[in-house]
Design a protein around this motif. Sequence first.
Motif, short mmCIF file in Angstrom:
data_model
loop_
_atom_site.label_atom_id
_atom_site.label_comp_id
_atom_site.label_asym_id
_atom_site.label_seq_id
_atom_site.Cartn_x
_atom_site.Cartn_y
_atom_site.Cartn_z
N GLU A 25 0.92 -1.14 0.00
CA GLU A 25 0.00 0.00 0.00
C GLU A 25 0.96 1.19 0.00
OE1 GLU A 25 -1.39 0.98 4.05
OE2 GLU A 25 -0.90 -1.09 4.56
N ASN A 26 0.90 1.92 -1.03
CA ASN A 26 1.98 2.88 -1.24
C ASN A 26 2.01 4.01 -0.22
OD1 ASN A 26 4.26 3.12 -2.66
ND2 ASN A 26 3.19 3.15 -4.64
N LYS A 27 2.95 3.84 0.71
CA LYS A 27 3.16 4.92 1.68
C LYS A 27 4.27 5.79 1.12
CE LYS A 27 1.23 3.03 5.81
NZ LYS A 27 1.36 2.93 7.24
N ASN A 28 4.84 6.60 2.00
CA ASN A 28 5.92 7.50 1.56
C ASN A 28 7.19 6.74 1.23
OD1 ASN A 28 4.49 9.77 1.74
ND2 ASN A 28 5.14 10.26 3.85
N GLU A 33 21.53 8.42 0.80
CA GLU A 33 22.46 8.40 -0.34
C GLU A 33 22.48 7.01 -1.00
OE1 GLU A 33 26.27 9.82 0.92
OE2 GLU A 33 27.17 9.08 -0.95
N THR A 34 22.48 5.96 -0.17
CA THR A 34 22.61 4.60 -0.71
C THR A 34 21.30 3.84 -0.73
OG1 THR A 34 24.74 4.66 0.39
CG2 THR A 34 24.10 2.54 -0.56
N PHE A 35 20.38 4.11 0.19
CA PHE A 35 19.19 3.26 0.35
C PHE A 35 17.90 3.99 0.03
CE2 PHE A 35 22.45 2.19 3.55
CZ PHE A 35 22.83 0.96 3.05
N ALA A 36 16.93 3.19 -0.48
CA ALA A 36 15.59 3.74 -0.73
C ALA A 36 14.57 2.74 -0.22
CB ALA A 36 15.40 3.98 -2.22
N ASP A 41 6.82 -0.84 3.89
CA ASP A 41 7.55 -2.12 3.87
C ASP A 41 8.20 -2.44 5.21
OD1 ASP A 41 7.17 -3.26 1.41
OD2 ASP A 41 8.64 -1.96 0.43
N VAL A 42 7.45 -2.47 6.26
CA VAL A 42 8.03 -2.68 7.59
C VAL A 42 8.36 -4.17 7.77
CG1 VAL A 42 7.65 -2.48 10.07
CG2 VAL A 42 6.69 -0.77 8.52
N LEU A 43 9.59 -4.43 8.15
CA LEU A 43 10.00 -5.83 8.44
C LEU A 43 9.80 -6.14 9.91
CD1 LEU A 43 13.33 -6.05 6.39
CD2 LEU A 43 11.20 -7.22 5.88
#
Length: 815
Positions: A25-28, A33-36, A41-43
């Motif tokens: 469900e598209n949240k923000n 710099e390296t990660f998106a 997507d909470v693990l």
Amino acid sequence: MHLPEFLSSKYDHEEKNSMSLSNKENKNWKSTETFAWNEGDVLGKGATAVVYKARRRPNGCVCAVKYFHERVSHHFASVALREIDLLKKLDHRNVITIYAVERDSPSGNYVMGMELCEGGSLYSMLDQPKFSYGLPEEEFLVVLFDIASGMQYLRQMGIIHRDLKPGNIMRFIDDTGQSIYKLTDFGAARQLDDEENFTSIYGTEEYLDPNMYEKAVLRRHSVPYQEFDASVDIWSLGVTIYHVATGHLPFQPYGGRSNSQTMFLITSTKESGVISGIQRYQNGDIEWSKELPGTCRLSLGLKCLVVPMLANMLESDKRRRWSFEQFFREVFKIQDMLTIRLYDCSVGSNLKIYVEKCDRYAAVQEKIAMESDIPSGQQLILFQNRELEEIVNDMTCEVQNYPTSVLHGQLYLYNKDRTDVKKIMIPDIPQYPIFPDIFPIENKVLDKDSHIGHKCSAISYLIEVQVKDLIVLQELMQQAERCLREYIQRITRRINNCVPEMCKLLEETKKRTESFYQTFGVIHDILYSVSSLAAEERIRLIARRYIEDIALTLRDQSPRETQQKAENRTEEIKVYMSVLVDKVTEQEREAITSCVGCMTEDRCVQKSHHLSTKIYEIYKTFADHRKKRYLSQEEEFAHRSDRIRIQKFIEQLEFVMNDHCMKNTAKMHQVTNKQIAMLIKHFIRTGKVDQNIKSVLDCQSKLSLRMEQMVKRCTDLLHRLNLEVIPKMTGQPAEASLLGTMGAELQPRSSFHPMTLTSLKSDFQILQNDSIQIESIMRHHAEELEQQANNLKELSENLPKPDSFETGVQASSDS
Ligand SMILES: Nc1ncnc2c1ncn2[C@@H]1O[C@H](COP(=O)(O)OP(=O)(O)OP(=O)(O)O)[C@@H](O)[C@H]1O
């Protein structure tokens, strides 16, 4: 990606946090710099951070990012940074790999990118109904070896973890679908110089060492300045291992965390050797145990290794608690062990025997005796249709040199001396809880239903596994019977093959024996003539002395008696064997026609899987309802009917297990063990036949020995005859009448050697006419006899040796 069957369905953890970025469900979206990552997507969430599934620049590989809370970033920055600094230094397959640490803007919070562990934490695994009674043995061992290896590395790096628990052990899944467990969450860890202790308190209370618990939870300082060394990690590890093995915590006060006094009482006052203490009722007694519970899915063989290890790790007195070195030594010893699969048909249990590579057969037998209650002398171990001893050849060799087929195959264990049927051993299955009939459905009820649903699902998985095991057991029971029957058939074939050879041998020996009696008779007669014909008194005396000697030999009937005994035995063996073969064949026909187990078309495994999946689905709905806290009318209606459905599925599942599989297994255990008991009796009989064969062969050996002595004696006699008697005979007159009588007397003995005797008789005739020829005649006989002796000697050498038969006598008498 292929996962082991028991791990193949997605975990709660994974279900909650779908791995597909596109499905979110598209949240923000957030990025450094390296990660998106997408905030949907909470693990997982912890006390200090939220962990998201993310992508790594520039290649887009999936990874995890730990997003530290603002308060942590501000107030506990030192903790987070300490973890980061530590992690950056670490490089081990069982310790989580950290890629980079960056700061989020504009919040400035720390973000740590690390490898993604798709399997979630060990805690999330154990929280699933499927593993509520612990992990299966294979996976348990992976966890044990991996944490030991990770901890050993941490020790080498001088680090104490201080928060060891299933929640801080992550499951990474490699490209082959194998689990790799990794230690994570070093928020509490610190570097410890050798022998240095630390005084700050960290950790999660259920896993805390009793002294740390007292200080951190009870806030009591029984000793003014408490020092805690690395042994606190050993305690936490012990609790973790117990949890992984059983699915629950070892020390449980009634009321859980709220009853901290009792918790401390349990952990601090437990006896040495005790590995669990549970208080089931308020203010009730503590149930202590030195064993793992009956629901634990580990094999007896592994339990025997794990229980003492836990007892040493969960030692309240830290001076007696195992050091890490002792723990590593034990774990790596287990890792280096080999296992032997052995079905013990007397109790219907498929044992897994843990042996050290350098163990020899005697040690293996001892271990088998410990697990099966069958003393080593009474064990009959078969692999396919052969005795293990036959396959291994050299029983003094180390287990690691056993054929791979044996080490990876299925062996069967029988008791050679006892044929009584014992009750089949079935692991414990707990009672299903009952859903209380409470309406309306309010929050408390939802909590309870979810809890009961979880337990029902957990028991259902246990039953599903049990049904599978029962079907395997039924197959093993039939195999055990088949294997023993084929083994006995092999023995009977071997015996039946050796009987004709034995008869042939006996016949030859008989011929030789008779031939010797005959030969000695001839010698006797010749000497008799000499004793009368020789002119010289001394020669006559010598001849008489020999005659007496030979007469003694001729009178001795013991070789003939031995021969007769051997012949009688052989006849008995023939009769005995034909009865035995008939019985085994008859029994085989009975076994084929009697069919008592579960049939493929009964679909027991599929049914139980289907039912336990249904029960799990209902539990999941109950868990969702619990989370919702409010049910619509329709949902409430569905919830109520699900309660009825779950009960129905439970009844059906219990029926499959108790009234079908269990009954069939018990019946098959009875039937196959009855057959096995009879086969064991046949086996004992074949042992007796082997003893008889041995006795025949003993007779045969005695006879052979006797023959050899006779050959020697005969040659010796002839030699002396040549030396002492014959030369002196030259020119001496013969007494014709005496020789004539001698010739007549020889008549009855002529049956075996007619040529010799005819020639003798004619010789005597000549002697009557011309006594001058006596020397040449005697020489002639001497040569003839010598020739005969040589022939006999040759005959005896060419005869098959008794020990050249494949009789198994040696093996059976040894065993
Ligand atoms: N590398 C990872 N891959 C997948 N999931 C992860 C990873 N690291 C953490 N998680 C998930 O996030 C949860 C929280 O992570 P972690 O325990 O590190 O946070 P924490 O705030 O330090 O927790 P704690 O409350 O134990 O201190 C874990 O229980 C796990 O489910």
